[in-house]
Design an enzyme around this catalytic site. Structure first.
Site, PDB file in Angstrom:
ATOM      1  N   HIS A 189      -1.645   5.990   5.736  1.00 57.13           N
ATOM      2  CA  HIS A 189      -0.503   5.061   5.682  1.00 57.13           C
ATOM      3  C   HIS A 189       0.709   5.656   4.966  1.00 57.13           C
ATOM      4  CE1 HIS A 189       0.233   0.455   6.137  1.00 57.13           C
ATOM      5  NE2 HIS A 189       0.904   1.190   7.009  1.00 57.13           N
TER       6      HIS A 189
ATOM      7  N   CYS B 179       0.774  -1.235   0.000  1.00 58.69           N
ATOM      8  CA  CYS B 179       0.000   0.000   0.000  1.00 58.69           C
ATOM      9  C   CYS B 179       0.814   1.299   0.000  1.00 58.69           C
ATOM     10  CB  CYS B 179      -0.974   0.004   1.166  1.00 58.69           C
ATOM     11  SG  CYS B 179      -0.210  -0.254   2.762  1.00 58.69           S
TER      12      CYS B 179
END
Length: 258
Positions: free
Chosen positions: A111, A45
């Site tokens: 993130h 990710c």
């Protein structure tokens, strides 16, 4: 710009899936452009999200693994440590659009650095609603925003849809064009969905005599489909359909465990 987390390309009806029900996403595909050769910038990710925000190859910035990285000291080859956050000096897509008069909003999983110095509100997003925690009601919260929290029985994608609609309507009231990046945690592990949908897919899999996809995973994809539908409907209700580009994608493809 809707970025689903860890969804495989073959998990949608518009790409041939015959089990999972995704009518709203399929409608987007039929009314728009469907990509068949579309590559993520990384296999996990953070690198992918780094490339999206910066428009640069993630190796140039140094985010080459998910933050903080997965260390296996017993391996013969150890990968370099990735940078721990997206540097604030990087000129992001939000900063570019904000400079031209757009309202910019970020909702969901970030993130790209946990420290407050690296959150979306420091990267060009006027509205920053980073959500931490897994999918089920009562398990997730908006980071640092005690006044903005879900209802007691609200599944995470439903809450993310609600926040997105609020942002879109506020932008409309202010007569400003908007850029919204919606990044739900779904369909990332740990798998979790509302029981009514899980039951439906267990029964459907049994009737079709198929073991795949996992009933909980299938239910999570349908939750995402409903989220997309709510946002598309809100855009239409605001009279913005002909003025809005809607991009739906996965960050880096599906997770396979053998």
């Amino acid at each position: 710009f809707i970025v689903i987390d860890d969804m495989g390309w073959s998990d949608l009806g518009c790409y041939g899936n015959q089990v999972v029900e995704t009518p709203r996403i399929d409608q987007l595909a039929s009314e728009g452009v469907r990509f068949t050769d579309f590559y993520a910038a990384g296999a996990v990710c953070s690198p992918t999200r780094c490339a999206i925000q910066s428009g640069q190859n993630q190796a140039r910035i140094g985010i080459t693994d998910f933050i903080p990285g997965h260390w296996r000291p017993f391996e013969r080859v150890i990968t370099p440590r990735p940078r721990g956050a997206l540097p604030t000096e990087i000129f992001t897509i939000a900063e570019a659009l904000r400079a031209t008069g757009y309202s910019t909003g970020y909702i969901g999983k970030w993130h790209l650095g946990n420290d407050a110095r690296y959150q979306p509100d420091r990267q060009g997003y006027e509205v920053s609603q980073v959500i931490n925690g897994p999918h089920l009601p009562g398990r997730y919260r908006v980071q640092g925003r005690s006044a903005i929290q879900p209802e007691a029985d609200q599944y995470r994608t439903d809450f993310e849809a609600q926040l997105s609609i609020d942002f879109i309507k506020k932008s409309q009231r202010e007569s400003k064009p908007f850029f919204l990046m919606l990044s739900p945690y779904a369909v990332h592990i740990p798998l979790a969905a509302m029981s009514d949908k899980v039951k439906k897919y267990r029964e459907k899999s049994k009737a079709m005599n198929r073991k795949l996809p996992h009933p909980v995973y299938a239910a999570m994809i349908e939750h995402c489909d409903e989220m997309v539908g709510k946002i598309v409907d809100a855009i239409d209700e605001c009279g913005l359909t002909q003025k809005t580009m809607i991009v739906f994608t996965s960050d880096n493809g599906g997770l396979i465990r053998r």
